[in-house]
Design an enzyme around this catalytic site. Structure first.
Site, PDB file in Angstrom:
ATOM      1  N   SER A  55      11.440  -2.145 -13.904  1.00 49.37           N
ATOM      2  CA  SER A  55      10.238  -1.362 -13.639  1.00 49.37           C
ATOM      3  C   SER A  55      10.528   0.097 -13.331  1.00 49.37           C
ATOM      4  CB  SER A  55       9.448  -1.974 -12.478  1.00 49.37           C
ATOM      5  OG  SER A  55      10.261  -2.067 -11.312  1.00 49.37           O
ATOM      6  N   GLY A  92       9.943  -6.150 -13.541  1.00 48.56           N
ATOM      7  CA  GLY A  92      10.360  -7.454 -13.050  1.00 48.56           C
ATOM      8  C   GLY A  92      11.654  -7.964 -13.641  1.00 48.56           C
ATOM      9  N   ASN A 120      16.390  -5.806  -9.042  1.00 47.99           N
ATOM     10  CA  ASN A 120      15.624  -7.018  -8.742  1.00 47.99           C
ATOM     11  C   ASN A 120      16.532  -8.169  -8.325  1.00 47.99           C
ATOM     12  OD1 ASN A 120      12.938  -6.070  -9.192  1.00 47.99           O
ATOM     13  ND2 ASN A 120      13.356  -6.071 -11.382  1.00 47.99           N
ATOM     14  N   ASP A 203       4.089   1.249  -2.599  1.00 46.78           N
ATOM     15  CA  ASP A 203       4.985   0.113  -2.363  1.00 46.78           C
ATOM     16  C   ASP A 203       6.320   0.536  -1.762  1.00 46.78           C
ATOM     17  OD1 ASP A 203       6.343   1.264  -4.500  1.00 46.78           O
ATOM     18  OD2 ASP A 203       5.865  -0.330  -5.916  1.00 46.78           O
ATOM     19  N   HIS A 206       8.808   2.262  -5.954  1.00 48.12           N
ATOM     20  CA  HIS A 206       8.733   2.945  -7.245  1.00 48.12           C
ATOM     21  C   HIS A 206       8.346   4.413  -7.050  1.00 48.12           C
ATOM     22  CE1 HIS A 206       8.144  -1.338  -8.240  1.00 48.12           C
ATOM     23  NE2 HIS A 206       8.906  -1.014  -9.284  1.00 48.12           N
TER      24      HIS A 206
END
Length: 231
Positions: A55, A92, A120, A203, A206
């Protein structure tokens, strides 16, 4: 192309009695055709930079034009370098997922491959040895399909949630792979952005558009000399 120019020249010769404006129209058509063919040749001769990541590469939460691969393309264009950026970021994505889709992604010749995966894995606590193994397999496939490719590896770090031992081992995956495979290394992709609230989306993970400008600079510092050396 030579046949086309010959036929047009013959046409002009046979109809020299035509008005000057008609002759100008023919000449303009020749020039436009030549320009179109040159543009087509330039496009076909462009070298490819493939950004393969998660991402962070896909610019999750933003328009892709605001992500760091798009920023890199702008820098390339401003310098007149003959490269085209392909953004193969998938939100993801883990190192295992990247390993599974790498063959499908490599459906074209790649001159520079930027590998940005692993974050991730770290956030999920996947064993460090497994992440490193998956990244190594991706590197091997890329080199097998594109022997002359230059590979840049984006280093990643994670918060200390998993404990200092895991955090340290995870961080060391990237310089270790870079040394073992003779890769170019971006020490930490999010240097100057991670942990800075104003440069990250809500978040906290990002980057914002402004944050991605800094990310692009981090990558460009390593990438620019590589591109110039391959010109």
């Amino acid at each position: 192309m030579r046949n086309l120019v010959f036929l047009l020249s013959l046409f002009i010769f046979l109809f020299t009695s035509c008005k000057e404006s008609s002759q100008k129209e023919v000449e303009n058509e020749v020039e436009e055709t030549s320009a179109e063919e040159n543009d087509s040749e330039n496009t076909e001769n462009k070298k490819t930079i493939l950004f393969f990541g998660d991402s962070l590469t896909a610019a999750m939460g933003l328009d892709p034009s605001e992500g760091y691969p798009a920023e890199i393309q702008e820098k390339i264009d401003s310098m007149g370098l003959n490269y085209e950026v392909v953004n193969a970021g998938l939100s993801g994505e883990t190192s295992a997922g990247g390993k599974n889709r790498i063959n499908w992604i490599l459906n074209q010749d790649v001159d520079v491959f930027v590998l940005e995966l692993g974050a991730n894995d770290g956030l999920r606590g996947i064993p460090v040895a497994e992440t490193k193994k998956n990244l190594q397999e991706i590197i091997d496939v890329v080199r097998e399909k594109n022997p002359e490719v230059e590979i840049l590896l984006a280093g990643m770090q994670i918060p200390p949630n998993m404990g200092p031992e895991y955090t340290s081992a995870f961080r060391n995956i990237f310089p270790s792979l870079a040394e073992e495979n003779d890769l170019y290394l971006v020490p930490f992709l999010l240097e100057g952005v991670a942990g800075v609230a104003a440069l990250n989306q809500q978040d906290g993970i990002h980057p914002t558009a402004e944050g991605y400008e800094i990310v692009a600079e981090n990558v460009w510092e390593v990438l620019a000399p590589v591109l110039k050396s391959k010109e």
